[in-house]
Design a protein around this motif. Structure first.
Motif, PDB file in Angstrom:
ATOM      1  N   PHE A  35      54.784  79.590  93.045  1.00 21.49           N
ATOM      2  CA  PHE A  35      56.243  79.869  93.556  1.00 21.49           C
ATOM      3  C   PHE A  35      56.856  80.663  92.642  1.00 21.49           C
ATOM      4  N   SER A  36      56.749  80.201  91.303  1.00 22.56           N
ATOM      5  CA  SER A  36      57.602  80.866  90.297  1.00 22.56           C
ATOM      6  C   SER A  36      57.065  82.574  90.205  1.00 22.56           C
ATOM      7  N   GLY A  37      55.865  82.655  90.405  1.00 24.31           N
ATOM      8  CA  GLY A  37      55.391  83.944  90.352  1.00 24.31           C
ATOM      9  C   GLY A  37      55.105  84.606  91.477  1.00 24.31           C
ATOM     10  N   ILE A  38      56.264  84.104  92.661  1.00 23.21           N
ATOM     11  CA  ILE A  38      55.631  84.907  93.908  1.00 23.21           C
ATOM     12  C   ILE A  38      56.040  86.338  94.101  1.00 23.21           C
ATOM     13  N   ALA A  39      56.870  86.694  93.208  1.00 26.62           N
ATOM     14  CA  ALA A  39      57.106  88.178  93.075  1.00 26.62           C
ATOM     15  C   ALA A  39      55.756  89.059  93.065  1.00 26.62           C
ATOM     16  N   ARG A  40      54.786  88.599  92.285  1.00 27.29           N
ATOM     17  CA  ARG A  40      53.494  89.286  92.333  1.00 27.29           C
ATOM     18  C   ARG A  40      52.908  89.274  93.710  1.00 27.29           C
ATOM     19  N   LEU A  41      52.819  87.963  94.262  1.00 25.11           N
ATOM     20  CA  LEU A  41      52.250  87.745  95.775  1.00 25.11           C
ATOM     21  C   LEU A  41      52.841  88.686  96.648  1.00 25.11           C
TER      22      LEU A  41
END
Length: 249
Positions: free
Chosen positions: A121-127
């Motif tokens: 969730f905290s890295g959802i920008a990459r997803l």
């Protein structure tokens, strides 16, 4: 004019206030004026909402928010400045029209403060990058490595496209890790191992996002585009939730 209230005044909140006080001339953002700032959400009170990503830490709560916004006839806009960066737009141009065989994106960054949630969730920008570049994805496996004493975490998620092309997303966080994104996308015609360099744009990312939000308020965004955006956001949140589940098996 639309009166705007900033909900939460952290780093991003102050940037929002700054951009509303000095909007890009001639843009829809000129229709926004700052009325104040508070620390609670406004959908229940019948107000349009622009929120940072991820809007929630689980898929079901996000669906409830979208349903509430639709029921009340309100705009729910989730900020995604990572899709507005010049480097991403240049990468998207490079990828367009190419047939993916397999790929990897590996993000590194400093240790996260408490409360930032699970790495998916905290890295959802990459997803979100991967979904925007290669379409709908599914998660097939995921693992988490942790060293709590050294504040280190590494998540590895195995994904696949609708035509069964494998993608790997690695999110790695630790006190001594430099912030960076590394890619290795193998296509039928070439391999991309670096994100293309692109000069910084003249308009700041949060200001661009504010213009997009303002355009929605002004009715300048088609229902089809709004629906595509909602579908992508919910898809990414559902994927992040599935990745978290796989890591905990």
């Amino acid at each position: 004019m639309f009166g705007a209230v900033v909900v939460g005044v952290g780093i991003a909140g102050w940037v929002r206030i700054r951009d509303m006080l000095a909007p890009l001339p001639g843009s829809p953002a000129e229709k926004l004026t700052v009325r104040g700032f508070v620390s609670r959400t406004f959908l229940q009170a019948g107000k349009h909402v622009c929120v940072e990503y991820p809007m929630t830490m689980n898929y079901s709560a996000a669906v409830e928010l979208w349903n509430l916004a639709q029921e009340k006839g309100l705009i729910l806009h989730e900020e995604h400045i990572e899709l507005l960066t010049e480097e991403y737009l240049e990468l998207k141009r490079e990828v367009e029209g190419k047939a993916l065989l397999e790929g990897t994106i590996h993000f590194t960054g400093g240790a996260l403060k408490p409360g930032f949630g699970f790495l998916a969730f905290s890295g959802i920008a990459r997803l979100t990058w991967l979904v925007e570049l290669f379409g709908e994805l599914s998660a097939t496996a995921a693992t988490m490595e942790e060293d709590p004493h050294n504040d280190y975490k590494k998540m590895t998620a195995k994904l696949k496209t609708v035509d069964n092309r494998p993608l790997t997303w690695i999110e790695e966080r630790g006190p001594d890790l430099p912030r960076g994104k590394n890619i290795n996308f193998h296509f039928d015609s070439c391999t991309l191992t670096q994100i293309p360099h692109a000069p910084k744009g003249a308009v700041g990312l949060f200001k661009q996002d504010l213009i997009h939000f303002s355009a929605k308020l002004a009715g300048q965004v088609s229902p089809e585009k709004l629906d595509r955006e909602k579908t992508r956001i919910l898809h990414c949140l559902k994927l992040a939730e599935r990745i978290q589940q796989l890591c905990q098996i």
